[in-house]
Write an enzyme that holds these catalytic residues in place. Sequence first.
Site, PDB file in Angstrom:
ATOM      1  N   LYS A   1      35.101  37.055  18.944  1.00 53.44           N
ATOM      2  CA  LYS A   1      34.709  35.845  19.670  1.00 53.44           C
ATOM      3  C   LYS A   1      33.773  35.008  18.804  1.00 53.44           C
ATOM      4  O   LYS A   1      33.080  35.554  17.943  1.00 53.44           O
ATOM      5  CB  LYS A   1      33.943  36.238  20.946  1.00 53.44           C
ATOM      6  CG  LYS A   1      34.810  36.774  22.071  1.00 53.44           C
ATOM      7  CD  LYS A   1      33.954  37.068  23.297  1.00 53.44           C
ATOM      8  CE  LYS A   1      34.793  37.630  24.427  1.00 53.44           C
ATOM      9  NZ  LYS A   1      35.779  36.671  24.947  1.00 53.44           N
TER      10      LYS A   1
ATOM     11  N   ASP B   1      30.372  41.821  30.867  1.00 56.55           N
ATOM     12  CA  ASP B   1      31.816  42.039  30.954  1.00 56.55           C
ATOM     13  C   ASP B   1      32.178  43.361  31.649  1.00 56.55           C
ATOM     14  O   ASP B   1      33.343  43.732  31.725  1.00 56.55           O
ATOM     15  CB  ASP B   1      32.442  41.957  29.551  1.00 56.55           C
ATOM     16  CG  ASP B   1      33.887  41.505  29.582  1.00 56.55           C
ATOM     17  OD1 ASP B   1      34.264  40.831  30.561  1.00 56.55           O
ATOM     18  OD2 ASP B   1      34.630  41.839  28.650  1.00 56.55           O
TER      19      ASP B   1
ATOM     20  N   ASP C   1      41.023  40.605  22.039  1.00 56.51           N
ATOM     21  CA  ASP C   1      40.053  40.084  23.009  1.00 56.51           C
ATOM     22  C   ASP C   1      40.617  40.080  24.431  1.00 56.51           C
ATOM     23  O   ASP C   1      39.878  39.894  25.390  1.00 56.51           O
ATOM     24  CB  ASP C   1      39.628  38.669  22.591  1.00 56.51           C
ATOM     25  CG  ASP C   1      38.372  38.196  23.302  1.00 56.51           C
ATOM     26  OD1 ASP C   1      37.692  39.041  23.923  1.00 56.51           O
ATOM     27  OD2 ASP C   1      38.074  36.992  23.222  1.00 56.51           O
TER      28      ASP C   1
ATOM     29  N   ARG D   1      42.570  43.856  30.524  1.00 52.85           N
ATOM     30  CA  ARG D   1      43.834  44.241  31.168  1.00 52.85           C
ATOM     31  C   ARG D   1      44.333  45.579  30.634  1.00 52.85           C
ATOM     32  O   ARG D   1      45.009  46.327  31.342  1.00 52.85           O
ATOM     33  CB  ARG D   1      44.847  43.102  30.980  1.00 52.85           C
ATOM     34  CG  ARG D   1      45.189  42.805  29.559  1.00 52.85           C
ATOM     35  CD  ARG D   1      45.829  41.421  29.376  1.00 52.85           C
ATOM     36  NE  ARG D   1      44.858  40.341  29.449  1.00 52.85           N
ATOM     37  CZ  ARG D   1      45.162  39.042  29.351  1.00 52.85           C
ATOM     38  NH1 ARG D   1      46.421  38.675  29.181  1.00 52.85           N
ATOM     39  NH2 ARG D   1      44.232  38.126  29.418  1.00 52.85           N
TER      40      ARG D   1
HETATM   41  N1  BES Z   1      35.727  39.081  28.917  1.00 49.16           N
HETATM   42  C1  BES Z   1      36.603  38.028  28.612  1.00 49.16           C
HETATM   43  C2  BES Z   1      36.722  36.994  29.725  1.00 49.16           C
HETATM   44  C3  BES Z   1      35.485  36.230  30.094  1.00 49.16           C
HETATM   45  C4  BES Z   1      35.250  34.975  29.572  1.00 49.16           C
HETATM   46  C5  BES Z   1      34.576  36.755  31.002  1.00 49.16           C
HETATM   47  C6  BES Z   1      34.122  34.268  29.939  1.00 49.16           C
HETATM   48  C7  BES Z   1      33.453  36.051  31.362  1.00 49.16           C
HETATM   49  C8  BES Z   1      33.214  34.806  30.839  1.00 49.16           C
HETATM   50  C9  BES Z   1      38.008  38.565  28.325  1.00 49.16           C
HETATM   51  O1  BES Z   1      38.064  39.855  27.829  1.00 49.16           O
HETATM   52  C10 BES Z   1      38.603  37.662  27.314  1.00 49.16           C
HETATM   53  O2  BES Z   1      38.084  37.578  26.243  1.00 49.16           O
HETATM   54  N2  BES Z   1      39.686  37.010  27.675  1.00 49.16           N
HETATM   55  C11 BES Z   1      40.346  36.092  26.808  1.00 49.16           C
HETATM   56  C12 BES Z   1      41.820  36.291  26.968  1.00 49.16           C
HETATM   57  C13 BES Z   1      42.648  35.595  25.924  1.00 49.16           C
HETATM   58  C14 BES Z   1      42.427  36.232  24.580  1.00 49.16           C
HETATM   59  C15 BES Z   1      44.105  35.688  26.317  1.00 49.16           C
HETATM   60  C16 BES Z   1      39.944  34.680  27.217  1.00 49.16           C
HETATM   61  O3  BES Z   1      39.769  34.433  28.403  1.00 49.16           O
HETATM   62  O4  BES Z   1      39.784  33.853  26.332  1.00 49.16           O
HETATM   63 ZN    ZN Z   2      36.444  41.099  28.338  1.00 44.60          ZN
HETATM   64 ZN    ZN Z   3      37.855  39.921  25.699  1.00 43.34          ZN
END
Ligand code: BES
Ligand code: ZN
Ligand code: ZN
Length: 493
Positions: A268, A279, A338, A342
């Site tokens: 990230k 998270d 990331d 899931r």
């Molecule tokens: N933990 C994140 C989602 C998240 C984002 C939680 C902001 C709280 C605040 C999750 O694991 C993630 O990184 N999701 C990605 C998915 C993408 C790579 C398809 C996202 O939402 O960007």
């Molecule tokens: Zn996450």
């Molecule tokens: Zn993530």
Amino acid sequence: MTKPIAIFFAETHLDDIREVEGKIAIFATEDGKIDTGARRVNRLTRGAVLRLLEAERWGKVKPGEGVVLGFPAGLAAQAVMVMKLPRRPDVALARKAGANLAKFKSDEALLTLGGNITRLDQLALGLALRAYAFTDHKSGDDDKAEEPEAVTIMCGKPDEMTEAAAPALALAEGVFFTRDLVSEPANVLTTTEFAARLSAMTDIGLKVETLEEKDMEKLGMGALLGVGQGSDAPSKLVIMTWSGGADEAPLALVGKGVVFDTGGISLKPAAGMEDMTMDMGGAGVVAGVMRAVALRKAKANVVGVVGLVENMPGPNAQRPGDVVTSMKGDTIEVINTDAEGRLVLADAMWYTQDRFKPAAMVDLATLTGAIIIGLGHENAGVFSNDDAFCTAFLKAAEAEGEGAWRMPLGAAYDKMLKSGIADMKNVGGRPAGSITAAQFLQRFVAEDTPWIHLDIAGVASVKSETAYAPKGATGWGVLALDRLIRDRYEAKE
Ligand code: BES
Ligand code: ZN
Ligand code: ZN
């Protein structure tokens, strides 16, 4: 653990009012009616209360809100709040009144003259919830070790009130447990520490088991284990069981517990990454609900399962393009490391259904940034394969004032997960990111399991205060799920 502030229900002793230090709250109705306690305060302050009630200003005060009289002559107290409240407030108004009393109280002791107002248990809940503060890591504050100043609510039948308020205060404790877990930084709340805090709940009658990496390897949980393999912190699956019902199948709650999400090799950006300490919010809510149902000895069977992992880059970390095999047997091409939540839930949910054959299953996860784009911080995303179950949850959330909004599922979204080399890939592209995430999860839900997925990325922790919480962790979902359990799974007296 942050304990809810002490709230005592006591006999009404009007003669004590003059000498009470700290703060005092009294109630008046819309049309300015007051009870004997408030009348006594009025007399001691030489009519200040009645002057307020007759002033134009009183007409502009909203129910559940109040006017503060500072350092009133005739009293030892620092301030008196005159709060507008009908004698029989509904649940929402009673809680709102309580939350506003918490803000008025601040760090002082508070005496509330409850008189014969109803729903004082709900007022106490609102007060307790809003008085939360996470101070564990503040140093140099000499008062910190001391218990916060208590609240005394004078009312008729205080013993009965104490008993009646016990379930509400159990709920507050559940919410605080969630908020503490969500607030805790990742160097403190490691997977091991998280599991230890859950195991400690055997104290309150929960059965708690922990699966270690070797156990999960035997079960074939390649999806969950792949996420944690880049971290020194061992991945764990914790199973909490509350058996307060008869022999019916349990309600299952499954939570994403990523104690920190760096994104892994699909790292990230630096800005805001510190927020990924929350998270594990889904697992936090599951833990809070389990605590609440155990504390109030719910007559229901509930099982809570949380997958605890840390998503880190490193020499052993999973790579984009890796293919993992889930406990179900389906293979997954990990396009983006990331999109890890899931992967954790896939195995946690399959294990839960395989072992417990639950009557229904709810999973909770801070799953996608996309749900924040869609719904902001006001509503969690709700996805379900069962209309009746979903409607029951939405009703419970509405009744508890926790925002929840149903989102669609469908075969066309599911197609976006097609992989060239495995049974599916773990991302579906930018469009409908929250929905494709939910579609991914649905592949790990048995056909006949009523299921709800709650994407709580926007609501688990927020940057400004809400009605019942200061800024930071909210505990969103504990109240709604507890109510769902009461309404749908609990034996009626
Ligand atoms: N933990 C994140 C989602 C998240 C984002 C939680 C902001 C709280 C605040 C999750 O694991 C993630 O990184 N999701 C990605 C998915 C993408 C790579 C398809 C996202 O939402 O960007
Ligand atoms: Zn996450
Ligand atoms: Zn993530």
